[in-house]
Design a protein around this motif. Structure first.
Motif: not given
Lengths: 460, 460
Positions: B168, B336-338, B343, B406-410
């Motif tokens: 980051e 999660v990060s970018k 992502e 990234a948020k698919r990891v949820d």
């Protein structure tokens, strides 16, 4: 050994997935596969048609996952423009009509897959068949609409229906420079949401320049001297139109199956068991838009026409037909959509669904953002959650928002599948970083509020 | 009735959430609350510091969720710039040092919350304290770094560490026009991923113009005559630097708690029970970056410094301190990060984590896209899935991709929490529409491949 014969009726997602999967498991020496498709295309994304019409997707063929030639190269005897007109269950054969030659013939089967899909609801109103009135169910429909858009005498469009197809088509027509009016029979657009959430969609559509007329019952399509549509009449108004798009919804195409005496459920779809075998028939499978699926939250069957289910069904049928094993446990009713940059998502039960199956519930609605509030581009998001009275079990989630709103519903889809309570959900370890979520993800905020609501209702 | 006194050590996420929640449950007549913060700020988002440094977030104060004045307005006796220097557990009191006046004093407590957070790992190497070498743990750190960036003699930056903070900060420095080199001790950047997935991050960082040097062991910070940093020396090279950012990671700040004899786990964090009470102490709670949390997949404690856990802990502690009820069952290790538009996400166990706890597993890695392949802006996404041998239970997921990755990891985070198998996951009813997902969501594609891998491993 003589090869068994598999006959597949319908060459789109379910039918051809089933054929392909069966072929993967069994070679041509063990299983011959004959597939009938009455149209011009196979294995295409009907869900993509609005985006092709809008111009976002450049070419019709981009929507085609696999052409007839590709299927034939895998030893599938695919017969295009050939419609099955009768299923003889006892005789284990189907009658086919070659739409090019007009020839009809019988083909025997050992195993049968019915994947006849859905047909658009077309109310029997005066003028429905006028030039300039279009459905958007098939690639042929999409091409016809595009041709009309090019030649339309003016730029006024009326979309009948404010469900997924209706709002997606409203966006597509907007992109073609049309002035768009959406006629909606219900109280608010997106009847798959509760009205309070549909209201948010209405407001956003207003903001995009789309006029939505609620409680509008179409009574007639008006035409000019040339037979082209000129307006749409409703119970209390007349809406001028150079083009009309029907997005009223679809119903299972089960004409053939009903005629053959196969079992059909309360929503008009074929009834199958968990292996997607038609109830009472060991050698007939059905899947996709022509079947009913078990709603795991409501404990009842529903009809949901959605490509993702159709593909899963095809995969499972193909495995089972080929002697493998697969089951489709059911759905929780997840759906996502968008109008321009507005994202709309739902899963599980709406308030009226919960009432209809005798569930008592509480609701919690919260507003948050898809990213940390201080992060650039953070946009508002509204999340509504339903939880069962006393047990606190999650019953449903609806989300309306922008960037990153829609796919958050997957969190709830998995939680519903797992039978989680809203209190369990408050502890979920969801991805957090400022560009992706506030420190409390909106779904967690909704779950916390739902926990409070359950607790209050329990002590009331 | 005399009010009970709650003392809180640490004024950021956990401490002030706990104080606020306790205050919500009990008024000042029942509970007096004294909170000590040694720094200048309360309730701020440390996770947001890289985005403030990058300029994406305009103002430091944007990162502050609640100011000291706001806390005081809720009847919390918040003492800023006041450091607790000793906890007398038996005497139920803490000693505080007012950093402005130099005064020290004892304050008694009935209940104590320890929320001392984490401190950055700062290897004891020559030159670490040189001008131009910066950590980014606190708002003060961020301000100091920004001042340095403005005055830096050149535009060469070295970031030490290639974890979340490192990547980051690499992005932030890139946005300031620096030529950025990331020195990474490990085999690939993002050691929270398996090396094969870290490799994808490495390649993407290359594409963004960030130089990553793997297997680089920093040995010394070189300085000029003015005492400013000039370069970073590693085992085999020297990297010129006008500014150095340390992003090596953090460790629990438990100096006080250890001195007081409170129990600390294998990762240096305080040990608590499910209600976040310090083990063996009925009237002391701890949470946030200074505690260890139960990893629900590994069945062991871990140390994870993450704002979302810290806030949950604060909420739960506040409820329990106030006489309510709440528990923190544990984490599954979601992060999660970018870096720019790349992502990065992970949840559950990496290969080495699974091995370390005696789990045998299979892996499946797939490539897909975040939207339907034909939809504009569809970008590649790689999903890696670990599933337990024989049972097929999901053990972990790692994702590297772009828009919507990234948020698919949820999805996996909830499935892990529910103990789902990869076969159960293949039936998940995830949101599908062309702008949001291919007809098979990438997570479903990975699950299907993992099912095959489990089956093959079982028959091998």
């Amino acid at each position: 050994m003589t090869a068994e014969r598999l006959v597949v009726i319908g060459g789109d997602a379910t039918g051809m997935s089933a054929a392909s999967q069966a072929r993967r498991v069994k070679g041509p020496e063990e299983l011959s596969i004959v597939a009938f498709e009455r149209g011009h295309f196979t294995s295409y994304s009907a869900c993509g048609i609005p985006y092709w019409v809008s111009g976002d997707v450049a070419e019709r063929d981009d929507l085609i996952a696999r052409s007839p030639e590709e299927h034939r190269a895998r030893a599938i005897d695919l017969r295009m423009r050939t419609e099955v007109t009768e299923i003889d269950v006892a005789g284990q054969r189907v009658r086919a009509l070659d739409r090019e030659s007009g020839e009809t013939y019988w083909t025997g089967f050992d195993k049968l897959v019915i994947a006849t899909g859905a047909r658009p609801v077309r109310p029997a109103l005066p003028g429905m068949d006028a030039a300039g009135v279009h459905g958007v169910q098939t690639l042929d429909d999409g091409q016809a609409l595009l041709d009309t858009l090019d030649r339309a005498p003016g730029r006024r469009a009326v979309v009948v229906g404010a469900g997924y197809i209706g709002v997606e088509m409203a966006e597509a027509l907007l992109k073609h420079g049309f002035q768009v009016t959406v006629l909606n029979r219900g109280e608010q657009p997106m009847a798959t949401l509760d009205p309070d959430m549909g209201r948010l969609v209405h407001d956003a559509m207003d903001g995009l320049g789309i006029t939505t007329v609620n409680r509008a019952e179409v009574t007639k399509i008006l035409t000019g001297a040339d037979g082209r549509v000129t307006a749409v009449a409703t119970n209390d108004a007349t809406h001028p139109a150079d083009v009309v798009v029907l997005g009223i919804g679809v119903e299972p195409e089960t004409t053939l199956a009903r005629a053959a005496g196969l079992p059909v459920g309360p929503h008009g779809g074929l009834l199958t068991d968990l292996s997607m075998r038609v109830v009472g028939h060991d050698n007939i499978w059905a899947g996709g838009d022509c079947v009913e699926v078990l709603d795991l939250v409501a404990g009842r069957t529903r009809h949901i026409a959605l490509g993702t289910h159709a593909n899963k069904h095809g995969q499972i049928i193909g495995a089972n037909v080929g002697g493998g094993y697969g089951t489709f446990p059911g759905v929780v009713g997840t759906a996502v959509s968008k109008v321009c940059d507005l994202e709309i998502a739902r899963t599980g039960l709406r308030e009226k669904d919960a009432r209809a199956v005798g569930l008592r519930f509480v609701t919690a609605t919260i507003e948050s953002t898809g990213r940390a509030g201080y992060y650039p581009g953070a946009q508002p998001m509204t999340v509504k959650m339903l939880a069962e009275y006393r047990t606190g079990r999650l019953l449903g989630v609806q989300i309306v928002g922008r960037d990153g709103a829609a796919k958050r519903v997957d969190i709830a889809a998995v939680a519903l599948t797992a039978g989680m309570t809203v209190e369990q959900m408050t502890a979920l370890d969801l991805g957090y970083a400022p560009p992706f979520s506030p420190v409390w993800d909106p779904v967690l905020v909704a779950a916390r509020k739902a926990v409070t609501a359950v607790r209050r209702a329990g002590t009331a």
